[in-house]
Design an enzyme around this catalytic site. Sequence first.
Site, PDB file in Angstrom:
ATOM      1  N   ASP A  65       0.946  -1.046   0.167  1.00 35.35           N
ATOM      2  CA  ASP A  65      -0.156  -0.132  -0.024  1.00 35.35           C
ATOM      3  C   ASP A  65       0.953   1.205   0.048  1.00 35.35           C
ATOM      4  O   ASP A  65       1.596   1.455   1.038  1.00 35.35           O
ATOM      5  CB  ASP A  65      -0.834  -0.039   1.103  1.00 35.35           C
ATOM      6  N   ASN A  92       3.562   4.733 -11.334  1.00 36.49           N
ATOM      7  CA  ASN A  92       2.187   4.640 -12.104  1.00 36.49           C
ATOM      8  C   ASN A  92       0.962   4.771 -11.285  1.00 36.49           C
ATOM      9  O   ASN A  92      -0.091   5.223 -11.565  1.00 36.49           O
ATOM     10  CB  ASN A  92       2.037   3.864 -13.097  1.00 36.49           C
ATOM     11  N   TYR A 156      -7.384  15.822  -7.623  1.00 34.98           N
ATOM     12  CA  TYR A 156      -6.519  15.110  -8.508  1.00 34.98           C
ATOM     13  C   TYR A 156      -5.584  16.058  -9.317  1.00 34.98           C
ATOM     14  O   TYR A 156      -4.281  15.482  -9.311  1.00 34.98           O
ATOM     15  CB  TYR A 156      -7.552  14.471  -9.689  1.00 34.98           C
ATOM     16  N   LYS A 160      -1.500  15.831  -9.103  1.00 35.25           N
ATOM     17  CA  LYS A 160      -0.633  15.428 -10.497  1.00 35.25           C
ATOM     18  C   LYS A 160       0.248  16.748 -10.904  1.00 35.25           C
ATOM     19  O   LYS A 160       1.322  16.704 -11.502  1.00 35.25           O
ATOM     20  CB  LYS A 160      -1.461  15.337 -11.711  1.00 35.25           C
TER      21      LYS A 160
HETATM   22  N1  LIG Z   1      -6.803   6.443 -17.274  1.00 32.54           N
HETATM   23  C1  LIG Z   1      -6.797   7.661 -17.851  1.00 32.54           C
HETATM   24  O1  LIG Z   1      -7.186   7.961 -18.603  1.00 32.54           O
HETATM   25  C2  LIG Z   1      -5.560   8.467 -17.177  1.00 32.54           C
HETATM   26  C3  LIG Z   1      -5.165   9.695 -17.715  1.00 32.54           C
HETATM   27  C4  LIG Z   1      -4.203  10.192 -17.070  1.00 32.54           C
HETATM   28  C5  LIG Z   1      -3.423   9.802 -16.112  1.00 32.54           C
HETATM   29  N2  LIG Z   1      -3.536   8.661 -15.514  1.00 32.54           N
HETATM   30  C6  LIG Z   1      -2.916   8.168 -14.462  1.00 32.54           C
HETATM   31  O2  LIG Z   1      -2.311   6.935 -14.844  1.00 32.54           O
HETATM   32  C7  LIG Z   1      -2.247   6.143 -13.588  1.00 32.54           C
HETATM   33  C8  LIG Z   1      -2.817   4.572 -13.953  1.00 32.54           C
HETATM   34  O3  LIG Z   1      -4.211   4.886 -13.982  1.00 32.54           O
HETATM   35  P1  LIG Z   1      -5.202   3.785 -14.582  1.00 32.54           P
HETATM   36  O4  LIG Z   1      -6.160   4.430 -15.417  1.00 32.54           O
HETATM   37  O5  LIG Z   1      -4.404   2.686 -15.111  1.00 32.54           O
HETATM   38  O6  LIG Z   1      -5.858   3.410 -13.052  1.00 32.54           O
HETATM   39  P2  LIG Z   1      -6.076   2.087 -12.731  1.00 32.54           P
HETATM   40  O7  LIG Z   1      -6.644   0.991 -13.656  1.00 32.54           O
HETATM   41  O8  LIG Z   1      -7.260   2.300 -11.402  1.00 32.54           O
HETATM   42  O9  LIG Z   1      -4.871   1.732 -11.923  1.00 32.54           O
HETATM   43  C9  LIG Z   1      -4.381   2.257 -10.829  1.00 32.54           C
HETATM   44  C10 LIG Z   1      -3.524   1.354  -9.865  1.00 32.54           C
HETATM   45  O10 LIG Z   1      -3.034   2.261  -8.738  1.00 32.54           O
HETATM   46  C11 LIG Z   1      -3.083   1.301  -7.724  1.00 32.54           C
HETATM   47  N3  LIG Z   1      -3.247   2.091  -6.577  1.00 32.54           N
HETATM   48  C12 LIG Z   1      -4.141   3.066  -6.249  1.00 32.54           C
HETATM   49  N4  LIG Z   1      -3.797   3.527  -4.941  1.00 32.54           N
HETATM   50  C13 LIG Z   1      -2.813   2.781  -4.323  1.00 32.54           C
HETATM   51  C14 LIG Z   1      -2.216   2.639  -3.053  1.00 32.54           C
HETATM   52  N5  LIG Z   1      -2.415   3.386  -2.174  1.00 32.54           N
HETATM   53  N6  LIG Z   1      -1.378   1.857  -2.876  1.00 32.54           N
HETATM   54  C15 LIG Z   1      -0.855   0.985  -3.998  1.00 32.54           C
HETATM   55  N7  LIG Z   1      -1.341   1.016  -5.280  1.00 32.54           N
HETATM   56  C16 LIG Z   1      -2.450   1.766  -5.280  1.00 32.54           C
HETATM   57  C17 LIG Z   1      -4.188   0.254  -7.823  1.00 32.54           C
HETATM   58  O11 LIG Z   1      -3.704  -1.040  -7.275  1.00 32.54           O
HETATM   59  P3  LIG Z   1      -4.731  -2.169  -7.057  1.00 32.54           P
HETATM   60  O12 LIG Z   1      -5.793  -2.459  -8.114  1.00 32.54           O
HETATM   61  O13 LIG Z   1      -3.885  -3.348  -7.250  1.00 32.54           O
HETATM   62  O14 LIG Z   1      -5.339  -1.833  -5.974  1.00 32.54           O
HETATM   63  C18 LIG Z   1      -4.715   0.471  -9.395  1.00 32.54           C
HETATM   64  O15 LIG Z   1      -4.424  -0.668 -10.304  1.00 32.54           O
HETATM   65  C19 LIG Z   1      -2.672   7.034 -12.501  1.00 32.54           C
HETATM   66  O16 LIG Z   1      -1.684   7.654 -11.831  1.00 32.54           O
HETATM   67  C20 LIG Z   1      -3.565   7.807 -12.980  1.00 32.54           C
HETATM   68  O17 LIG Z   1      -3.942   9.140 -12.453  1.00 32.54           O
HETATM   69  C21 LIG Z   1      -4.717   7.971 -16.056  1.00 32.54           C
END
Ligand SMILES: NC(=O)c1ccc[n+]([C@@H]2O[C@H](COP(=O)([O-])OP(=O)(O)OC[C@H]3O[C@@H](n4cnc5c(N)ncnc54)[C@H](OP(=O)(O)O)[C@@H]3O)[C@@H](O)[C@H]2O)c1
Length: 252
Positions: A65, A92, A156, A160
Site C-alpha cells: 500500500d 504509475n 486530482y 498531478k
Molecule cells: N486512465 C486515464 O485516462 C489516465 C489519464 C491520465 C493519467 N492517468 C494516471 O495513470 C495512472 C494509472 O491509471 P489507470 O487508469 O491505469 O488506473 P487504474 O486502472 O485504477 O490503476 C491504478 C492502480 O493504482 C493502484 N493504487 C491506487 N492506490 C494505491 C495505493 N494506495 N497503494 C498501492 N497501489 C495503489 C491500484 O492498485 P490495485 O488495483 O492493485 O489496488 C490500481 O491498480 C494513475 O496515476 C492515473 O492518475 C490515467
Amino acid sequence: MSGLLDGQVALVTGAGGGIGQGIAARFAEEGAAVALHCRTAREAADRLAGRIREAGGRAVVLTADLTDEDACGRLVAEAAAWGGGLTALVNNAGVQPTRDLAAMTAADWRAVVDANLSGVFACTRAAAEAMRPAGGSVTHIASVEAARPAPLHAHYGASKAAVVAHARTAAQEYGPHGVRVNTVSPGLIHREGLAQAWPDGVARWRAATPLGRLGRPRDVGDACVFLASALASWITGHDLVVDGGVSARPGW
Ligand SMILES: NC(=O)c1ccc[n+]([C@@H]2O[C@H](COP(=O)([O-])OP(=O)(O)OC[C@H]3O[C@@H](n4cnc5c(N)ncnc54)[C@H](OP(=O)(O)O)[C@@H]3O)[C@@H](O)[C@H]2O)c1
C-alpha cells in the site's frame, strides 16, 4: 533480438491496473526484468507476470500500500533484491475519484494526495538510493490535468501538478547521482467500459484529438520505455505529454 531496455531491472507501480499493465508489458518486451507492483489487483498482475515469463522474460509480483511510507521503502528494497539492483522506477499507481469542491472533505483531499503524491515521493527517494552508484531513471505518471485542471478533480489535478513539480526538483537533486526523473502526462486512455460510463467525455475527446482516437495503455508504455532507455540519457526534469495532440488545441 536486442531491446531498448536489455539488462535493466524495472519496478512498475500499479501494474495490476490498466495503464500499469501496458507499461509493464512494454518494459518486458524491450528486455527489462520487471517487478510488477499491485495492492489488490493481484490476479491481473500475476496473469501478466505469467505471460512475460512464458515469452522468456523475467517478472515478479510484489504488493504494497503506497500510502504507507515504510511499505514504499520495503517495496523498492524487495524489487532491487529480486533483480540484483534497480535501474528504472515507474510511479504509475494512483486514484482518480471525482467530487466537487463544495462536497469535498479533508479526508477526500488527503486520500488523493496520499495515494498520488506521497507514494511518489517515498518510492522515488528509496529508488534513488537503490540506484546508486550506477544511476537509473524514475518516471512519474502525471496527467494532462496537471496543466489543464478539470471540474470535480481539484484534488486530482493538484496532486498531478505536484507530481510534475516533484520530478523537476528531483531531477535537479538526483541528476548529479546519475538518476534522471521525468513525468509522462497522459490524456484520456481507453479502458473497458469507459465509453459506457462516460459517453459524453469520450465523445468530446474523440472529437478533440487530431489523431482521432483515445490513448492506449501501450502508448503510455512507449513513452516510459523511451524515458527509461539510453535514448533519453540527456533528458531529465521533462514532462512528456501523451494525449494524441489534444493539448495542442485551445480546449476540449
Ligand atoms: N486512465 C486515464 O485516462 C489516465 C489519464 C491520465 C493519467 N492517468 C494516471 O495513470 C495512472 C494509472 O491509471 P489507470 O487508469 O491505469 O488506473 P487504474 O486502472 O485504477 O490503476 C491504478 C492502480 O493504482 C493502484 N493504487 C491506487 N492506490 C494505491 C495505493 N494506495 N497503494 C498501492 N497501489 C495503489 C491500484 O492498485 P490495485 O488495483 O492493485 O489496488 C490500481 O491498480 C494513475 O496515476 C492515473 O492518475 C490515467
